[in-house]
Write a protein that holds these residues in place. Structure first.
Motif, PDB file in Angstrom:
ATOM      1  N   PRO A 121      37.022  27.792  39.136  1.00 38.61           N
ATOM      2  CA  PRO A 121      37.651  29.040  39.573  1.00 38.61           C
ATOM      3  C   PRO A 121      38.865  28.846  40.474  1.00 38.61           C
ATOM      4  O   PRO A 121      39.875  29.546  40.316  1.00 38.61           O
ATOM      5  N   PHE A 122      38.794  27.910  41.413  1.00 41.71           N
ATOM      6  CA  PHE A 122      39.908  27.748  42.345  1.00 41.71           C
ATOM      7  C   PHE A 122      41.162  27.271  41.614  1.00 41.71           C
ATOM      8  O   PHE A 122      42.264  27.773  41.854  1.00 41.71           O
ATOM      9  N   ASN A 123      41.007  26.300  40.696  1.00 38.77           N
ATOM     10  CA  ASN A 123      42.162  25.825  39.936  1.00 38.77           C
ATOM     11  C   ASN A 123      42.777  26.943  39.114  1.00 38.77           C
ATOM     12  O   ASN A 123      43.999  27.119  39.103  1.00 38.77           O
ATOM     13  N   LEU A 124      41.932  27.695  38.398  1.00 42.58           N
ATOM     14  CA  LEU A 124      42.451  28.752  37.549  1.00 42.58           C
ATOM     15  C   LEU A 124      43.137  29.838  38.371  1.00 42.58           C
ATOM     16  O   LEU A 124      44.205  30.339  37.994  1.00 42.58           O
ATOM     17  N   ALA A 125      42.545  30.208  39.501  1.00 39.45           N
ATOM     18  CA  ALA A 125      43.151  31.239  40.344  1.00 39.45           C
ATOM     19  C   ALA A 125      44.531  30.806  40.826  1.00 39.45           C
ATOM     20  O   ALA A 125      45.468  31.622  40.880  1.00 39.45           O
ATOM     21  N   ARG A 126      44.688  29.525  41.167  1.00 39.80           N
ATOM     22  CA  ARG A 126      46.002  29.024  41.596  1.00 39.80           C
ATOM     23  C   ARG A 126      47.001  29.054  40.445  1.00 39.80           C
ATOM     24  O   ARG A 126      48.163  29.448  40.618  1.00 39.80           O
ATOM     25  N   GLN A 127      46.567  28.618  39.247  1.00 45.63           N
ATOM     26  CA  GLN A 127      47.488  28.551  38.113  1.00 45.63           C
ATOM     27  C   GLN A 127      47.997  29.936  37.722  1.00 45.63           C
ATOM     28  O   GLN A 127      49.215  30.149  37.596  1.00 45.63           O
ATOM     29  N   PHE A 128      47.092  30.869  37.530  1.00 44.19           N
ATOM     30  CA  PHE A 128      47.517  32.205  37.121  1.00 44.19           C
ATOM     31  C   PHE A 128      48.197  32.949  38.271  1.00 44.19           C
ATOM     32  O   PHE A 128      49.109  33.745  38.040  1.00 44.19           O
ATOM     33  N   GLY A 129      47.748  32.714  39.504  1.00 44.41           N
ATOM     34  CA  GLY A 129      48.440  33.312  40.644  1.00 44.41           C
ATOM     35  C   GLY A 129      49.877  32.824  40.734  1.00 44.41           C
ATOM     36  O   GLY A 129      50.805  33.609  40.985  1.00 44.41           O
ATOM     37  N   GLY A 225      49.487  38.031  44.304  1.00 44.89           N
ATOM     38  CA  GLY A 225      50.583  38.150  43.353  1.00 44.89           C
ATOM     39  C   GLY A 225      51.133  39.556  43.246  1.00 44.89           C
ATOM     40  O   GLY A 225      50.552  40.528  43.757  1.00 44.89           O
ATOM     41  N   PRO A 226      52.258  39.706  42.543  1.00 42.99           N
ATOM     42  CA  PRO A 226      52.901  41.014  42.401  1.00 42.99           C
ATOM     43  C   PRO A 226      51.993  42.083  41.787  1.00 42.99           C
ATOM     44  O   PRO A 226      52.145  43.265  42.091  1.00 42.99           O
ATOM     45  N   GLN A 227      51.065  41.663  40.901  1.00 37.48           N
ATOM     46  CA  GLN A 227      50.168  42.634  40.264  1.00 37.48           C
ATOM     47  C   GLN A 227      48.850  42.789  41.005  1.00 37.48           C
ATOM     48  O   GLN A 227      47.981  43.541  40.567  1.00 37.48           O
ATOM     49  N   GLY A 228      48.697  42.131  42.151  1.00 44.05           N
ATOM     50  CA  GLY A 228      47.398  42.095  42.818  1.00 44.05           C
ATOM     51  C   GLY A 228      46.522  41.066  42.145  1.00 44.05           C
ATOM     52  O   GLY A 228      46.134  40.061  42.729  1.00 44.05           O
ATOM     53  N   ARG A 229      46.203  41.309  40.906  1.00 43.07           N
ATOM     54  CA  ARG A 229      45.537  40.333  40.045  1.00 43.07           C
ATOM     55  C   ARG A 229      46.221  40.359  38.686  1.00 43.07           C
ATOM     56  O   ARG A 229      46.682  41.420  38.237  1.00 43.07           O
ATOM     57  N   PRO A 230      46.256  39.224  37.984  1.00 44.28           N
ATOM     58  CA  PRO A 230      46.688  39.263  36.592  1.00 44.28           C
ATOM     59  C   PRO A 230      45.820  40.231  35.784  1.00 44.28           C
ATOM     60  O   PRO A 230      44.671  40.506  36.147  1.00 44.28           O
ATOM     61  N   VAL A 231      46.361  40.738  34.705  1.00 40.58           N
ATOM     62  CA  VAL A 231      45.593  41.616  33.816  1.00 40.58           C
ATOM     63  C   VAL A 231      44.483  40.810  33.157  1.00 40.58           C
ATOM     64  O   VAL A 231      44.693  39.681  32.704  1.00 40.58           O
ATOM     65  N   PHE A 232      43.280  41.390  33.096  1.00 44.20           N
ATOM     66  CA  PHE A 232      42.134  40.717  32.481  1.00 44.20           C
ATOM     67  C   PHE A 232      42.031  41.129  31.008  1.00 44.20           C
ATOM     68  O   PHE A 232      41.942  42.320  30.682  1.00 44.20           O
ATOM     69  N   VAL A 233      42.021  40.118  30.147  1.00 39.04           N
ATOM     70  CA  VAL A 233      41.911  40.329  28.700  1.00 39.04           C
ATOM     71  C   VAL A 233      40.649  39.616  28.230  1.00 39.04           C
ATOM     72  O   VAL A 233      40.255  38.590  28.781  1.00 39.04           O
ATOM     73  N   GLN A 234      40.002  40.169  27.199  1.00 39.59           N
ATOM     74  CA  GLN A 234      38.768  39.584  26.689  1.00 39.59           C
ATOM     75  C   GLN A 234      38.680  39.823  25.198  1.00 39.59           C
ATOM     76  O   GLN A 234      39.262  40.777  24.681  1.00 39.59           O
ATOM     77  N   ALA A 235      37.981  38.944  24.484  1.00 39.10           N
ATOM     78  CA  ALA A 235      37.964  39.052  23.025  1.00 39.10           C
ATOM     79  C   ALA A 235      36.576  38.929  22.410  1.00 39.10           C
ATOM     80  O   ALA A 235      36.475  38.885  21.192  1.00 39.10           O
ATOM     81  N   GLY A 236      35.531  38.861  23.184  1.00 41.41           N
ATOM     82  CA  GLY A 236      34.188  38.761  22.614  1.00 41.41           C
ATOM     83  C   GLY A 236      33.663  40.117  22.183  1.00 41.41           C
ATOM     84  O   GLY A 236      33.773  41.095  22.926  1.00 41.41           O
ATOM     85  N   SER A 237      33.076  40.189  20.981  1.00 38.67           N
ATOM     86  CA  SER A 237      32.595  41.475  20.469  1.00 38.67           C
ATOM     87  C   SER A 237      31.086  41.503  20.251  1.00 38.67           C
ATOM     88  O   SER A 237      30.565  42.474  19.704  1.00 38.67           O
ATOM     89  N   SER A 238      30.377  40.448  20.630  1.00 38.33           N
ATOM     90  CA  SER A 238      28.916  40.499  20.590  1.00 38.33           C
ATOM     91  C   SER A 238      28.432  41.512  21.618  1.00 38.33           C
ATOM     92  O   SER A 238      29.222  42.015  22.434  1.00 38.33           O
TER      93      SER A 238
END
Length: 459
Positions: A121-129, A225-238
């Motif tokens: 989580p910490f790595n991903l938050a830094r990258q997308f932030g 970040g400028p958006q507060g958080r990046p937009v959350f996208v998801q693709a699972g349909s189960s």
């Protein structure tokens, strides 16, 4: 852990769903290989650039931005596909690639896939932030729980993590990342050279998360970040994926092979979002659409046949096996009609469960042979494929959009850039003329384009 706050602030432009405003269509460009048809890399109309040439991706992003698309999207896979000898299935790492694209564009949103199963989580938050700051607030995160068995072996696992555990881990992962992005208040940075105060320490707090899968102290080591958080996208349909999307997703990519199933999915997910206390209009549903477009329907059908003739059935057979967690389909003849019994029960599959349900449903409905099934899946891997004129494609989009099947579409051109260019020059003006699609960008961030609020914090 420090709780994240659901409070939100309005976007810099009014939401598309404000009272008195007409609902607006959303378009995302899904970039993969030289197009979404399995044989696109071989076709003379596809790009001559190498799939490792970042200019290929920059060029496509600029073309989509000229067409006023909301966003582009890069998928990912965490292993080399066993079809590589006869299929162009290599990827640049998408987060890095979006960083290169950000400087070549000014408005279009930038969405990348990243795994909750094989990331921290910490790595991903830094990258997308970081990307959200670099792009001026145009980034989205496609949240995936990786299902590929070969990926597990690349990350120290002997076997695939189960479907339920992947989502349990993903749930905790998302909560941690949200808390990290909210660990700085919006007004934490002073940058006051005269007084010598860079930030207000009382507005930056650790999250002190201790859960089943993660222990993260925080705070993040960069401002919000400028958006507060990046937009959350998801693709699972189960069923599990839909409930996950109802809690977290702000845009949902989904594979629907017909309008009726798209309507059912749309109604179900909107209801699930409402049950989670969310506004259904803040969960945008974007089915995949892969259209072959030509000046006449006959010409479009001919082009589709030309593409199908370039496919290799054995490549398709291997990809089908991967979808079903490595199940062996080598014994099935190509030209015998299939039955549902030729496939594992989707409920037992620990890989891409929702897509296996789509494939088995297609077999039940159409009675395809294996050759016919593989040819159909070669077009866009189970997403909606069609061939027709610009007017026919615009009619289809308008029909699904106005009849409760979609908030927009995840456009998956079978050939790139040629089919994107035809869509931008021929279909987009028809959608604009019908009052369905923007004629100019009205905001700067991806949240602006999607009509989404900016999340607040509990500071």
């Amino acid at each position: 852990m420090l709780a994240w706050c659901p409070a939100s602030l309005p976007p810099s432009t009014r939401p598309r769903h404000s009272e008195g405003m007409k609902r607006q269509l959303h378009l995302n460009l899904f970039i993969q290989s030289r197009g979404h048809h399995e044989a696109s890399w071989r076709h003379p109309d596809s790009s001559p650039l190498a799939l490792t040439d970042v200019e290929y991706f920059r060029d496509l992003a600029r073309r989509a931005e000229a067409g006023l698309f909301d966003s582009i999207f890069l998928a990912d896979t965490l292993a080399l596909m066993d079809t590589v000898a006869h299929a162009a299935s290599t990827w640049l790492e998408p987060i890095t690639t979006l960083g290169a694209i950000a400087g070549s564009t000014s408005h279009i949103g930038l969405i990348a896939t990243a795994s909750t199963t094989y990331s921290e989580p910490f790595n991903l938050a830094r990258q997308f932030g970081s990307l959200d700051h670099i792009s001026g607030g145009r980034v989205g995160w496609n949240i995936v729980t990786s299902w590929l068995a070969a990926a597990a072996r690349n990350y120290g696992g002997e076997s695939l993590v189960s479907h339920d555990e992947r989502y349990e881990r993903g749930e905790e992962f998302v909560q941690v990342v949200k808390a990290l992005w909210d660990s700085w208040a919006d007004d934490a940075v002073l940058d006051d050279r005269e007084s010598g105060h860079y930030a207000r320490a009382d507005r930056i707090r650790p999250i002190n998360h201790e859960g089943k899968y993660y222990r993260v102290a925080g705070p993040l080591n960069m401002p919000r970040g400028p958006q507060g958080r990046p937009v959350f996208v998801q693709a699972g349909s189960s069923d599990t994926g839909r409930r996950f999307a109802a809690r977290h997703a702000e845009a949902v990519f989904t594979a629907q092979m017909e309008k009726k199933t798209a309507q059912d999915f749309y109604a179900d997910l909107k209801a699930l979002a409402a049950a989670e206390g969310r506004k259904p209009e803040h969960v945008l549903i974007l089915p995949g659409l892969s259209p072959v477009i030509a000046s006449t329907e006959a010409e479009a059908q001919r082009l589709a046949r030309d593409l199908n003739e370039l496919t290799d059935p054995e490549v398709g057979r291997k990809r089908l096996s991967g979808r079903f967690g490595g199940h062996d389909f080598s014994h099935l003849p190509l030209d015998r009609p299939l039955t549902a019994e030729d496939f594992p029960d989707p409920g037992t599959v620990q890989a891409a469960r929702s897509r296996t349900e789509v494939i088995v449903g297609l077999v039940r409905r159409e009675k395809y042979t294996l050759r016919q099934l593989l040819a159909y899946l070669a077009g866009a891997r189970g997403h909606f494929t069609t061939a027709g004129t610009p007017e026919q494609i615009a009619d289809l989009i308008e029909d699904w959009f106005n009849d409760g099947a979609a908030d927009g579409f995840n456009l998956m051109p079978p050939l790139l850039p040629s089919m994107l260019d035809v869509f931008v020059t021929e279909v987009v003006p028809l959608l604009q003329k019908r009052g369905l699609f923007r004629s100019a960008y009205e905001g700067k961030t991806l949240r602006d384009h999607f009509g989404l609020p900016r999340p607040g914090t509990c500071r």
